[in-house]
Design a protein around this motif. Structure first.
Motif, PDB file in Angstrom:
ATOM      1  N   VAL A 189       0.846  -1.198   0.000  1.00  0.00           N
ATOM      2  CA  VAL A 189       0.000   0.000   0.000  1.00  0.00           C
ATOM      3  C   VAL A 189       0.885   1.253   0.000  1.00  0.00           C
ATOM      4  O   VAL A 189       0.602   2.223  -0.716  1.00  0.00           O
ATOM      5  N   ALA A 190       1.964   1.236   0.768  1.00  0.00           N
ATOM      6  CA  ALA A 190       2.897   2.367   0.783  1.00  0.00           C
ATOM      7  C   ALA A 190       3.555   2.556  -0.587  1.00  0.00           C
ATOM      8  O   ALA A 190       3.738   3.695  -1.047  1.00  0.00           O
ATOM      9  N   LEU A 191       3.903   1.465  -1.251  1.00  0.00           N
ATOM     10  CA  LEU A 191       4.489   1.536  -2.592  1.00  0.00           C
ATOM     11  C   LEU A 191       3.515   2.169  -3.574  1.00  0.00           C
ATOM     12  O   LEU A 191       3.881   3.048  -4.363  1.00  0.00           O
ATOM     13  N   VAL A 192       2.267   1.728  -3.531  1.00  0.00           N
ATOM     14  CA  VAL A 192       1.254   2.282  -4.438  1.00  0.00           C
ATOM     15  C   VAL A 192       1.025   3.760  -4.104  1.00  0.00           C
ATOM     16  O   VAL A 192       0.905   4.593  -5.013  1.00  0.00           O
ATOM     17  N   ALA A 193       0.971   4.095  -2.823  1.00  0.00           N
ATOM     18  CA  ALA A 193       0.806   5.496  -2.419  1.00  0.00           C
ATOM     19  C   ALA A 193       1.990   6.344  -2.897  1.00  0.00           C
ATOM     20  O   ALA A 193       1.805   7.467  -3.391  1.00  0.00           O
ATOM     21  N   ALA A 194       3.202   5.804  -2.786  1.00  0.00           N
ATOM     22  CA  ALA A 194       4.388   6.520  -3.265  1.00  0.00           C
ATOM     23  C   ALA A 194       4.314   6.731  -4.779  1.00  0.00           C
ATOM     24  O   ALA A 194       4.707   7.791  -5.291  1.00  0.00           O
ATOM     25  N   THR A 195       3.782   5.753  -5.478  1.00  0.00           N
ATOM     26  CA  THR A 195       3.589   5.891  -6.924  1.00  0.00           C
ATOM     27  C   THR A 195       2.592   7.010  -7.212  1.00  0.00           C
ATOM     28  O   THR A 195       2.776   7.791  -8.145  1.00  0.00           O
ATOM     29  N   GLY A 196       1.551   7.102  -6.389  1.00  0.00           N
ATOM     30  CA  GLY A 196       0.586   8.189  -6.524  1.00  0.00           C
ATOM     31  C   GLY A 196       1.227   9.547  -6.290  1.00  0.00           C
ATOM     32  O   GLY A 196       0.958  10.516  -7.022  1.00  0.00           O
ATOM     33  N   VAL A 197       2.097   9.637  -5.304  1.00  0.00           N
ATOM     34  CA  VAL A 197       2.813  10.889  -5.032  1.00  0.00           C
ATOM     35  C   VAL A 197       3.721  11.224  -6.217  1.00  0.00           C
ATOM     36  O   VAL A 197       3.827  12.389  -6.628  1.00  0.00           O
ATOM     37  N   GLU A 210       4.753  14.445 -11.220  1.00  0.00           N
ATOM     38  CA  GLU A 210       4.723  14.545 -12.684  1.00  0.00           C
ATOM     39  C   GLU A 210       3.782  15.655 -13.131  1.00  0.00           C
ATOM     40  O   GLU A 210       4.095  16.395 -14.062  1.00  0.00           O
ATOM     41  N   LEU A 211       2.622  15.753 -12.477  1.00  0.00           N
ATOM     42  CA  LEU A 211       1.654  16.783 -12.854  1.00  0.00           C
ATOM     43  C   LEU A 211       2.191  18.185 -12.595  1.00  0.00           C
ATOM     44  O   LEU A 211       1.933  19.109 -13.379  1.00  0.00           O
ATOM     45  N   VAL A 212       2.958  18.347 -11.526  1.00  0.00           N
ATOM     46  CA  VAL A 212       3.578  19.646 -11.240  1.00  0.00           C
ATOM     47  C   VAL A 212       4.588  19.991 -12.336  1.00  0.00           C
ATOM     48  O   VAL A 212       4.586  21.108 -12.874  1.00  0.00           O
ATOM     49  N   VAL A 213       5.442  19.031 -12.673  1.00  0.00           N
ATOM     50  CA  VAL A 213       6.436  19.245 -13.734  1.00  0.00           C
ATOM     51  C   VAL A 213       5.719  19.512 -15.056  1.00  0.00           C
ATOM     52  O   VAL A 213       6.090  20.419 -15.813  1.00  0.00           O
ATOM     53  N   GLY A 236      13.518  17.602 -20.875  1.00  0.00           N
ATOM     54  CA  GLY A 236      13.541  18.881 -20.172  1.00  0.00           C
ATOM     55  C   GLY A 236      12.172  19.540 -20.205  1.00  0.00           C
ATOM     56  O   GLY A 236      11.158  18.883 -19.988  1.00  0.00           O
ATOM     57  N   PRO A 237      12.114  20.824 -20.520  1.00  0.00           N
ATOM     58  CA  PRO A 237      10.829  21.530 -20.491  1.00  0.00           C
ATOM     59  C   PRO A 237       9.862  21.089 -21.595  1.00  0.00           C
ATOM     60  O   PRO A 237       8.706  21.488 -21.591  1.00  0.00           O
ATOM     61  N   ARG A 238      10.321  20.251 -22.489  1.00  0.00           N
ATOM     62  CA  ARG A 238       9.441  19.763 -23.558  1.00  0.00           C
ATOM     63  C   ARG A 238       8.626  18.546 -23.120  1.00  0.00           C
ATOM     64  O   ARG A 238       7.671  18.167 -23.796  1.00  0.00           O
ATOM     65  N   TRP A 239       8.990  17.924 -21.985  1.00  0.00           N
ATOM     66  CA  TRP A 239       8.246  16.759 -21.502  1.00  0.00           C
ATOM     67  C   TRP A 239       6.908  17.216 -20.944  1.00  0.00           C
ATOM     68  O   TRP A 239       6.818  18.245 -20.277  1.00  0.00           O
ATOM     69  N   ASN A 240       5.861  16.424 -21.184  1.00  0.00           N
ATOM     70  CA  ASN A 240       4.549  16.766 -20.670  1.00  0.00           C
ATOM     71  C   ASN A 240       3.663  15.531 -20.630  1.00  0.00           C
ATOM     72  O   ASN A 240       3.881  14.592 -21.399  1.00  0.00           O
ATOM     73  N   THR A 241       2.686  15.536 -19.725  1.00  0.00           N
ATOM     74  CA  THR A 241       1.708  14.446 -19.701  1.00  0.00           C
ATOM     75  C   THR A 241       0.703  14.621 -20.835  1.00  0.00           C
ATOM     76  O   THR A 241       0.007  13.683 -21.197  1.00  0.00           O
ATOM     77  N   ARG A 242       0.620  15.807 -21.360  1.00  0.00           N
ATOM     78  CA  ARG A 242      -0.235  16.088 -22.508  1.00  0.00           C
ATOM     79  C   ARG A 242       0.636  16.096 -23.764  1.00  0.00           C
ATOM     80  O   ARG A 242       1.860  16.061 -23.668  1.00  0.00           O
ATOM     81  N   ILE A 243       0.005  16.168 -24.901  1.00  0.00           N
ATOM     82  CA  ILE A 243       0.756  16.281 -26.154  1.00  0.00           C
ATOM     83  C   ILE A 243       0.814  17.766 -26.504  1.00  0.00           C
ATOM     84  O   ILE A 243      -0.158  18.339 -26.987  1.00  0.00           O
TER      85      ILE A 243
END
Length: 175
Positions: free
Chosen positions: A6-14, A19-22, A95-102
């Protein structure tokens, strides 16, 4: 071992939140340079699928009483960690070109360093490996199977074609 899982999955969520912040920071960078977003239609499905993976991992482990099998769990944990390393290598390389969106900034050449030297979509390799390995750390095989099938459809039918189209339209051709 369930608490560790559960801690591993929670860490994955964090990690996903990081990623969303970046991604948000990088979206602003791209926007300031004329970045064009593509593939918005499938993005909510991707968010739902990736969120569902985390929820389903814990739910299956708890509700189905999945055991931790060391011969399976430890190698899968190594793959989870390797997938995270590959994902963040992709983030660092783009770098700054990476994104969760296209979001593609017109005129910038394709990145050909880092893991992109050997494969076209290494971030998706990381996602595929993690989608199989994270559930199997605690023998959540139903989640691994369901995520793998749904992710394959999403990547093959929507995400990768949308990304390839966006890159084709925005990236200068080199010979």
């Amino acid at each position: 071992m369930l608490g560790f899982y559960v801690a591993l999955v929670a860490a994955t969520g964090v990690e996903r939140l990081a990623e969303l912040v970046v991604s948000a920071r990088n979206a602003r960078w791209s926007s300031q340079r004329g970045g064009i977003e593509s593939g918005r239609g499938h993005f909510p499905a991707m968010v739902a699928l990736h969120t569902g993976l985390l929820v389903a991992c814990v739910a299956e482990a708890v509700l189905a009483g999945r055991p931790f099998l060391p011969w399976l769990g430890w190698p899968m944990l190594v793959l989870v960690l390797a997938s995270q390393a590959l994902r963040w290598w992709c983030v660092a390389t783009l770098g700054p070109r990476w994104n969760t969106r296209i979001i593609v900034v017109p005129g910038l050449p394709l990145v050909s360093g880092g893991p992109y030297r050997w494969m076209r979509h290494p971030n998706y390799v990381a996602v595929v490996v993690e989608g199989v390995a994270l559930p199997l750390v605690h023998t959540c095989w139903v989640t691994a199977l369901a995520f793998t099938v749904l992710n394959a459809v999403l990547l093959a039918r929507f995400r990768i074609p949308a990304e390839e189209r966006a890159l084709r339209e925005a990236v200068p051709r080199t010979r």
